[in-house]
Scaffold this motif. Sequence first.
Motif, PDB file in Angstrom:
ATOM      1  N   ARG A 150     114.912  26.580 -29.336  1.00  0.00           N
ATOM      2  CA  ARG A 150     114.971  24.994 -29.192  1.00  0.00           C
ATOM      3  C   ARG A 150     115.929  24.401 -28.314  1.00  0.00           C
ATOM      4  NH1 ARG A 150     115.463  21.315 -34.612  1.00  0.00           N
ATOM      5  NH2 ARG A 150     113.803  23.001 -35.377  1.00  0.00           N
ATOM      6  N   ARG A 151     117.211  25.221 -28.146  1.00  0.00           N
ATOM      7  CA  ARG A 151     118.052  24.592 -27.190  1.00  0.00           C
ATOM      8  C   ARG A 151     117.512  24.783 -25.767  1.00  0.00           C
ATOM      9  NH1 ARG A 151     122.431  27.432 -24.411  1.00  0.00           N
ATOM     10  NH2 ARG A 151     123.976  26.291 -23.743  1.00  0.00           N
ATOM     11  N   TYR A 152     116.915  25.525 -25.543  1.00  0.00           N
ATOM     12  CA  TYR A 152     116.321  25.580 -23.968  1.00  0.00           C
ATOM     13  C   TYR A 152     115.212  24.514 -24.113  1.00  0.00           C
ATOM     14  CZ  TYR A 152     114.039  27.324 -19.839  1.00  0.00           C
ATOM     15  OH  TYR A 152     113.565  27.453 -18.350  1.00  0.00           O
ATOM     16  N   PHE A 153     114.497  24.424 -25.104  1.00  0.00           N
ATOM     17  CA  PHE A 153     113.292  23.459 -25.018  1.00  0.00           C
ATOM     18  C   PHE A 153     113.904  22.037 -24.860  1.00  0.00           C
ATOM     19  CE2 PHE A 153     110.922  20.151 -27.339  1.00  0.00           C
ATOM     20  CZ  PHE A 153     109.403  20.731 -26.926  1.00  0.00           C
ATOM     21  N   TYR A 154     115.027  21.632 -25.528  1.00  0.00           N
ATOM     22  CA  TYR A 154     115.692  20.214 -25.282  1.00  0.00           C
ATOM     23  C   TYR A 154     116.075  20.283 -23.977  1.00  0.00           C
ATOM     24  CZ  TYR A 154     115.527  18.765 -29.989  1.00  0.00           C
ATOM     25  OH  TYR A 154     114.885  18.464 -31.324  1.00  0.00           O
ATOM     26  N   LEU A 155     116.571  21.204 -23.186  1.00  0.00           N
ATOM     27  CA  LEU A 155     117.225  21.290 -21.911  1.00  0.00           C
ATOM     28  C   LEU A 155     116.003  21.050 -20.979  1.00  0.00           C
ATOM     29  CD1 LEU A 155     119.701  24.375 -21.947  1.00  0.00           C
ATOM     30  CD2 LEU A 155     120.185  21.835 -21.802  1.00  0.00           C
ATOM     31  N   ARG A 156     114.768  21.916 -21.094  1.00  0.00           N
ATOM     32  CA  ARG A 156     113.795  21.639 -20.134  1.00  0.00           C
ATOM     33  C   ARG A 156     112.943  20.266 -20.492  1.00  0.00           C
ATOM     34  NH1 ARG A 156     111.258  25.739 -17.318  1.00  0.00           N
ATOM     35  NH2 ARG A 156     109.956  23.977 -16.735  1.00  0.00           N
ATOM     36  N   LEU A 157     112.846  19.927 -21.776  1.00  0.00           N
ATOM     37  CA  LEU A 157     112.171  18.502 -21.871  1.00  0.00           C
ATOM     38  C   LEU A 157     112.860  17.318 -21.137  1.00  0.00           C
ATOM     39  CD1 LEU A 157     109.926  17.283 -23.492  1.00  0.00           C
ATOM     40  CD2 LEU A 157     111.426  16.899 -25.348  1.00  0.00           C
ATOM     41  N   ASP A 158     114.150  17.422 -21.310  1.00  0.00           N
ATOM     42  CA  ASP A 158     115.170  16.158 -20.277  1.00  0.00           C
ATOM     43  C   ASP A 158     114.748  16.379 -18.769  1.00  0.00           C
ATOM     44  OD1 ASP A 158     116.460  15.387 -22.507  1.00  0.00           O
ATOM     45  OD2 ASP A 158     118.079  16.352 -22.362  1.00  0.00           O
ATOM     46  N   GLU A 159     114.853  17.604 -18.387  1.00  0.00           N
ATOM     47  CA  GLU A 159     114.386  17.889 -16.844  1.00  0.00           C
ATOM     48  C   GLU A 159     112.840  17.516 -16.604  1.00  0.00           C
ATOM     49  OE1 GLU A 159     115.055  22.148 -16.003  1.00  0.00           O
ATOM     50  OE2 GLU A 159     117.199  21.889 -16.291  1.00  0.00           O
ATOM     51  N   GLU A 160     111.962  17.800 -17.543  1.00  0.00           N
ATOM     52  CA  GLU A 160     110.571  17.447 -17.163  1.00  0.00           C
ATOM     53  C   GLU A 160     110.470  15.964 -17.384  1.00  0.00           C
ATOM     54  OE1 GLU A 160     108.185  19.484 -16.218  1.00  0.00           O
ATOM     55  OE2 GLU A 160     109.532  21.289 -16.260  1.00  0.00           O
ATOM     56  N   GLU A 161     110.846  15.378 -18.201  1.00  0.00           N
ATOM     57  CA  GLU A 161     110.854  13.953 -18.413  1.00  0.00           C
ATOM     58  C   GLU A 161     111.338  13.158 -17.176  1.00  0.00           C
ATOM     59  OE1 GLU A 161     112.069  10.084 -19.028  1.00  0.00           O
ATOM     60  OE2 GLU A 161     113.602  11.490 -18.983  1.00  0.00           O
ATOM     61  N   ALA A 162     112.450  13.663 -16.722  1.00  0.00           N
ATOM     62  CA  ALA A 162     113.089  13.136 -15.316  1.00  0.00           C
ATOM     63  C   ALA A 162     111.898  13.105 -14.208  1.00  0.00           C
ATOM     64  CB  ALA A 162     114.452  13.626 -15.104  1.00  0.00           C
TER      65      ALA A 162
END
Length: 224
Positions: free
Chosen positions: A75-87
């Motif tokens: 989940r930690r990596y999921f949140y990190l990548r979700l922020d990147e992908e959203e941007a």
Amino acid sequence: MQVFCRYAPLILVVLGTMVGLTGYYLDMVLRVSFERLLWLGATLLLALAGLITGRMIQRLNLSSLTDFTTGLWNRRYFYLRLDEEEARATKKKAPLCVAMIDVDGFKAVNDTYGHAAGDLLLSDLAAIFKKNTRATDVVARWGGDEFAIIFSETSIKDAHEVIERIRQKVEAKFSSSYDLTISAGVISLEPNQDIRDLLIKADKALYKAKEQKNSVITITEFIR
């Protein structure tokens, strides 16, 4: 921090080499009283130490971002990548979708066959998820028997089709032997939508899917 961890061996090798060569330069050019061979040896040792340390940092960072049981991202990596992908999606005005997945009947499997068998099933499910998604998609274990997938530059229609295909494969493989299926909620990122709101609505879609079981629901299929 993630960039440093990714390139840690190279960064530390370069830094070690620079330190060693600086000493060698002081000895050769400025005639500072240091033994030349000593500096060459120190350069090699520093570069080697940098390589070993950098690889250790890479492995530790990777282990902190992956799920031990399934080998998927956590989940930690999921949140990190979700922020990147959203941007990235906002900048490129590209579609972005998230799917939340829950395993129907998993508790019964654990109660009947034991947790070891349950862990093997989770690994098998993870393999199906990975095989039927792209390398650019982020497949993560959300926790327990829940999973999440980020579909970058993917329309809601295409994301739904992928999850539906996964649902059918899981049903075909596990329904008869373990009475095990999956339910999933799929949602697309809306303009100016907050990430927290995106995940809340994805969870609502999953809740609707679990009411039916063995189904895939998109956010457009029910009134919010």
